[in-house]
Every structure is written in C-alpha cells, then in structure tokens.
Write a protein that holds these residues in place. Structure first.
Motif, mmCIF file in Angstrom:
data_model
loop_
_atom_site.group_PDB
_atom_site.id
_atom_site.type_symbol
_atom_site.label_atom_id
_atom_site.label_comp_id
_atom_site.label_asym_id
_atom_site.label_seq_id
_atom_site.Cartn_x
_atom_site.Cartn_y
_atom_site.Cartn_z
ATOM 1 N N ASN A 157 2.573 3.333 2.847
ATOM 2 C CA ASN A 157 1.492 4.302 2.669
ATOM 3 C C ASN A 157 1.994 5.613 2.079
ATOM 4 N N HIS B 251 1.282 5.417 -1.909
ATOM 5 C CA HIS B 251 0.771 6.486 -2.776
ATOM 6 C C HIS B 251 1.956 7.087 -3.526
ATOM 7 N N HIS C 298 -5.502 0.803 7.241
ATOM 8 C CA HIS C 298 -5.720 1.545 8.495
ATOM 9 C C HIS C 298 -6.453 0.670 9.522
ATOM 10 N N HIS D 126 0.858 -1.195 0.000
ATOM 11 C CA HIS D 126 0.000 0.000 0.000
ATOM 12 C C HIS D 126 0.888 1.237 0.000
ATOM 13 N N HIS E 44 -9.503 2.229 1.970
ATOM 14 C CA HIS E 44 -9.056 2.969 3.148
ATOM 15 C C HIS E 44 -10.244 2.959 4.103
ATOM 16 N N LEU F 78 -0.803 0.528 8.615
ATOM 17 C CA LEU F 78 -0.026 1.610 7.986
ATOM 18 C C LEU F 78 0.520 2.510 9.095
HETATM 19 ZN ZN ZN Z 1 -3.250 5.079 1.827
#
Ligand code: ZN
Length: 407
Positions: free
Chosen positions: A312, A65, A245, A63, A213, A274
């Motif tokens: 994350n 971004h 999360h 996971h 999420h 995360l």
């Molecule tokens: Zn995320």
C-alpha cells in the motif's frame, strides 16, 4: 550487455511440494520440471546452482501507491487519522512534477525488483490538481521496465469523483490512454451509490476490472461492500473486482460478517489486506482496548474468498515506514491475523504469488512446463524461514536470464 540464458535451475526447493527440483528451460520458457538429480549442477550446461534456495514464480505486489511513496520528509508532523493523511497528502500535490513523481516511483520499483517482485499493480492518482501527471509517469515506467516487471495501472480518484469537478473526464481519458483497471474510493466522495455507479459503468463499458479502496474504518456500519457485491453481479464482473482494506468488516458481529463473506465468495470478489496502513490509521478513535482495525482475513479465507495482501504505502502520511518487501507484509499479517502454522506460512507465500496473480487477472502463476522462465529464488531452507526471516539474498530470473541478485 546480453546475458546468457541458463539451461537449468538445479536443486531448488519447491514450496508447494516440499521437494527439491530441477527446472529445465529453453527459449525463455520452462521446458520441464523433475526431482532434483544429484550432480545436475556439474552437467555441461549453463546451470544455476539453486541449492539452499526456494523457487517460486516472481512475487506479486497487489496494491501500492508509487506516486505518493517517500513523501515523509515533506511533512511537518505525522497524520493523526485517515482524514488528515488524505488532506496532508493533497496539500503536497501542487508541488509534484513529472520528474519528482517518476524519481520516487522508480525508487519504489527498484526496491520491488530487488525483493523479487515480477508483477505489480499501482494505484495511480488522478484528480484535477494533478491531471494525468502521475498517470503519464507510470505509463512511461511501465513501458521502460516491461522486460523486468509487469506493471498494471489503476486509474485511482483518491480525492473522490463527484466532489472534485473534472475527475470524471480525466478517468475516461486515462482509460483511453491505457489504464488496466478502474479504481474507486467511495468513503472519500459525497455519495457511495453515485460513486460506485460511475466506477462500475466505466469499467463495464471499457471491459476493465474494478479495484476499489473500500470500508477503511472500524465502523461496523460502513459496509459499502454490500453495494459492491450487488453491482459486481449486476454488471457481470464476477471474478474481476478487487477491494483493498475492508477493515470495517472486522468490527461486524461474526454471523453477519460470515453472510457478507459468503456473498463475496459467490461474486468472486478478491480482497487485499493492507495491514501496514490499516494498523497505523485505524483504532485512532479508541482511547483504550484499541482495535487493531485489520481485514478479517481468516473469516474471509474460510468463506472461500481469495485474500491477498499488499504494501500500500511507503514512507508517507498514510504509513511512515515500510520497505516495499511483500514478505514484510506476510510476516505482519502472520502476527496480526493469527497465521502461525506451517500451513499458514505456505498460504502467506501463495497470497503474494499464485493467489495474488489470480486477483490481478493473471492465471497460471505457477511452476509448470510452458510457463515463462521467470522466477524469484530466495535463500531459505523452508517456507517458515522464508516468511519469518524474509532473507535478503534473492535472485530474479526473467526469460531464463539473471535479472537481479541481492545479497
Ligand atoms: Zn491504497
């Protein structure tokens, strides 16, 4: 330049058995695995001398971004909470260009490769401001880097779906252009049920997994996970739903939390802790005895839930630090989830290799004959050293050939 393939990886430590092994390879796949033979590295073969290294399949980043990595320098101040982090990042989006997003994503991917990551799932933001700009960037990188790192792209509506007109059709377009999973974020939309209805329906119709999420707070009342368990069964998506999360569950009294965890295990829901972002943004409403705000990892593992972890964010409003090394997150989780035994260290490694691949729908991410000759070799004498020291000396092998070496 064509690199010659190795025939043998000699004398590496197998973390699952604790034994030293030789791995014979042919035509890009594992031919056989045997106890390490003395003198194997002196054979008339192309041998990689792996004495002093632990060998695993490539590390897995579950996971991350990519499209909002390395934005910290564009922010005037740090975010005070999750809402601010979302708003401050949204305010930067009109300034994104394809070149900018690709350059920052490539910077994160270069790091991942140097740390030994071979499989990575990216949450790719889709909204009416960006359109499919981030998605197009990620698609091009996925194709370009296919021989080095397997990218999975989640179509992720960070700004919500129904409070952001036009997002529904953009998500459908992302599916038609090759999204690997449908993302969602019910805590940033006008109605949880409406949001989850759309996400699960789109996933079921497209035959894709769901990656949400979810429940990112300290609030024991924020339990969209109950709705997610129900819908996972309703849509027949058992084993194909991941949630990132799930920190609210950590504030729920244990008996109730255990019943929820049992329901998740039965529905085959995977969880991504995360902790870098969770520790940074949760607990902000507490003036003293501040809650840690992390996923209840041990409770979920005890219930039989497949728990993994992810980086994350890298250096942005959500997490102003981070290296992109999955083992950094392993250590952070060891420290904050009370995972301090040798068995915990082995489990933490599994949580960024075999367990993580399973959550991403990739089975058989183990050392076995017939598997691709893809490995991460990390300089360490035991698994505790690997997790606690996070040695920088790493070698990535793909199809039996040297891909990267970091020292
Ligand atoms: Zn995320």
């Amino acid at each position: 330049m064509e690199t010659r393939a190795f025939d043998l990886i000699a004398g590496a430590l197998d973390p699952s058995s604790g034994e030293k092994i030789d791995i014979e390879m042919r035509d890009g796949a594992i031919l056989g695995i045997a106890p390490a033979a003395p003198g194997a590295s002196a054979l008339e073969k192309c041998v990689f001398d792996a004495s002093g290294f632990i060998v695993t399949p490539g590390l897995v980043e579950t996971h991350i971004h990519l499209d909002k990595a390395f934005l910290s320098e564009r922010l005037e101040r740090p975010a005070a909470n999750l809402g601010e982090a979302i708003a401050m990042t949204a305010a930067l989006k009109p300034g994104y260009t394809l070149e900018d997003v690709t350059a920052r994503s490539r910077r994160a991917l270069d790091r991942a490769l140097s740390f030994g990551v071979a499989l990575l799932r990216a949450q790719v933001e889709i909204d009416p401001v960006l359109g499919l700009l981030s998605f197009e960037s990620a698609l091009a990188l996925k194709e370009e880097l296919a021989g080095s790192i397997a990218l999975q792209l989640v179509a992720f509506p960070q700004e919500g779906i129904f409070n952001c007109a036009g997002t529904e059709s953009l998500l459908r377009e992302a599916v038609s252009r090759g999204a690997d999973a449908i993302g969602g974020i019910p805590y940033n939309d006008r109605d949880t049920a409406e949001h989850l209805d759309f996400v699960f329906r789109l996933a079921a119709d497209a035959g894709l997994p769901v990656d949400l999420h979810l429940d990112f707070s300290d609030d024991p009342e924020q339990l969209a996970i109950l709705d997610v368990i129900h819908r996972t069964r309703e849509y027949g998506l058992e084993g194909r739903v991941c949630v990132g999360h799930l920190t609210s569950l950590g504030s729920v009294p244990p008996e109730h939390a255990r019943r929820i965890a049992d329901g998740m295990a039965e529905a085959g829901i995977h969880v991504f802790a995360l902790p870098a972002t969770d520790l940074y943004l949760n607990g902000r409403g507490d003036t003293h005895a501040v809650r840690r705000g992390i996923t209840p990892v041990s409770l979920l593992l005890d219930a039989g839930v497949n728990v993994c972890y992810g980086t994350n964010n890298l250096r942005n409003a959500f997490t102003p630090f981070g290296t992109g090394d999955p083992l950094d997150i392993a250590l952070l989780l060891a420290q904050t989830a009370y995972m301090g035994t040798p068995g915990d260290a082995r489990r933490l490694l599994d949580m960024c290799t075999g367990r993580a691949a399973k959550a991403l729908g990739v089975e058989g991410w183990t050392l076995r004959p017939g598997a691709p000759a893809d490995f991460a070799l990390i300089r360490a004498d035991c698994v505790q050293d690997l997790v606690y020291d996070r040695p920088r000396e790493r070698v990535s092998i793909r199809g039996g050939k040297l891909l990267t070496r970091s020292v």
